[in-house]
Design a protein around this motif. Structure first.
Motif, short mmCIF file in Angstrom:
data_model
loop_
_atom_site.label_atom_id
_atom_site.label_comp_id
_atom_site.label_asym_id
_atom_site.label_seq_id
_atom_site.Cartn_x
_atom_site.Cartn_y
_atom_site.Cartn_z
N VAL A 67 -5.91 15.49 -3.22
CA VAL A 67 -6.95 14.49 -3.49
C VAL A 67 -6.81 13.93 -4.91
N VAL A 68 -6.57 14.79 -5.87
CA VAL A 68 -6.41 14.34 -7.26
C VAL A 68 -5.18 13.43 -7.38
N THR A 69 -4.09 13.83 -6.75
CA THR A 69 -2.86 13.02 -6.79
C THR A 69 -3.11 11.65 -6.16
N ARG A 70 -3.81 11.62 -5.03
CA ARG A 70 -4.11 10.35 -4.35
C ARG A 70 -4.97 9.46 -5.24
N ASN A 71 -5.92 10.05 -5.96
CA ASN A 71 -6.78 9.27 -6.84
C ASN A 71 -6.03 8.74 -8.05
N ILE A 72 -5.04 9.49 -8.52
CA ILE A 72 -4.28 9.07 -9.70
C ILE A 72 -3.31 7.95 -9.36
N GLY A 74 -3.07 6.16 -6.51
CA GLY A 74 -3.57 5.12 -5.62
C GLY A 74 -3.27 5.44 -4.16
N ARG A 75 -4.15 4.99 -3.29
CA ARG A 75 -4.05 5.31 -1.86
C ARG A 75 -2.80 4.72 -1.22
N LYS A 76 -2.46 3.48 -1.55
CA LYS A 76 -1.31 2.83 -0.91
C LYS A 76 0.00 3.54 -1.27
N ARG A 77 0.22 3.78 -2.54
CA ARG A 77 1.45 4.45 -2.99
C ARG A 77 1.50 5.88 -2.48
N PHE A 78 0.32 6.54 -2.47
CA PHE A 78 0.25 7.92 -1.98
C PHE A 78 0.65 8.00 -0.50
N ASN A 79 0.13 7.06 0.30
CA ASN A 79 0.48 7.07 1.73
C ASN A 79 1.96 6.77 1.96
N GLN A 80 2.56 5.93 1.10
CA GLN A 80 4.00 5.68 1.20
C GLN A 80 4.79 6.96 0.92
N LEU A 81 4.41 7.66 -0.14
CA LEU A 81 5.10 8.91 -0.48
C LEU A 81 4.89 9.97 0.60
N ARG A 82 3.66 10.06 1.12
CA ARG A 82 3.37 11.02 2.18
C ARG A 82 4.21 10.70 3.42
N GLY A 83 4.32 9.43 3.78
CA GLY A 83 5.13 9.03 4.93
C GLY A 83 6.59 9.41 4.76
#
Length: 125
Positions: A67-72, A74-83
């Motif tokens: 959650v902290v990483t996603r907030n730092i 951003g949601r769009k970049r986080f979802n790209q990395l997660r994918g």
């Protein structure tokens, strides 16, 4: 279109064949009043818009970090990395299955197991 249905599930009940559709049932209830009717007035009822919220939010050991990483970042970049991470992990599972000679059904089962474990540990928070 209001139709009454008796307890036994037949329109009009068993006795309707003998006394017409406005008869009484074996238990003495009137068919016209035994089934509730619904009356619609006006437009269709408005449907509530579902909130898209993560059901795994706050669950698991790694959830706070995620959650902290996603907030730092951003949601769009986080979802790209997660994918990318999920795709890479699926490739590793596929290569492992090729190495041990597992078929596609077993491979799919391992991928589903990895997803369940990720949910449980909080990686999908």
């Amino acid at each position: 279109m209001a139709a009454s249905i008796s307890v036994n599930g037949f329109k009009g009940g068993w006795s309707s064949a003998y006394r017409g559709s406005r008869g009484t049932s074996m238990w003495g209830e009137d068919y016209a009043t035994s089934a509730p009717t619904r009356v619609r007035v006006g437009k269709k009822p408005t449907r509530l818009v579902p909130m898209m919220k993560n059901v795994n939010e706050g669950k698991g050991v790694f959830a706070p970090i995620v959650v902290v990483t996603r907030n730092i970042i951003g949601r769009k970049r986080f979802n790209q990395l997660r994918g990318k991470a999920i795709a890479l992990h699926s490739q590793v599972i596929t290569e492992f299955c090729k190495t041990i000679g597992a078929d596609a059904k077993q491979r799919q089962g391992l991928i589903r197991l990895a997803k369940k474990n990720g949910e449980r540990l909080g990686f999908l928070a």
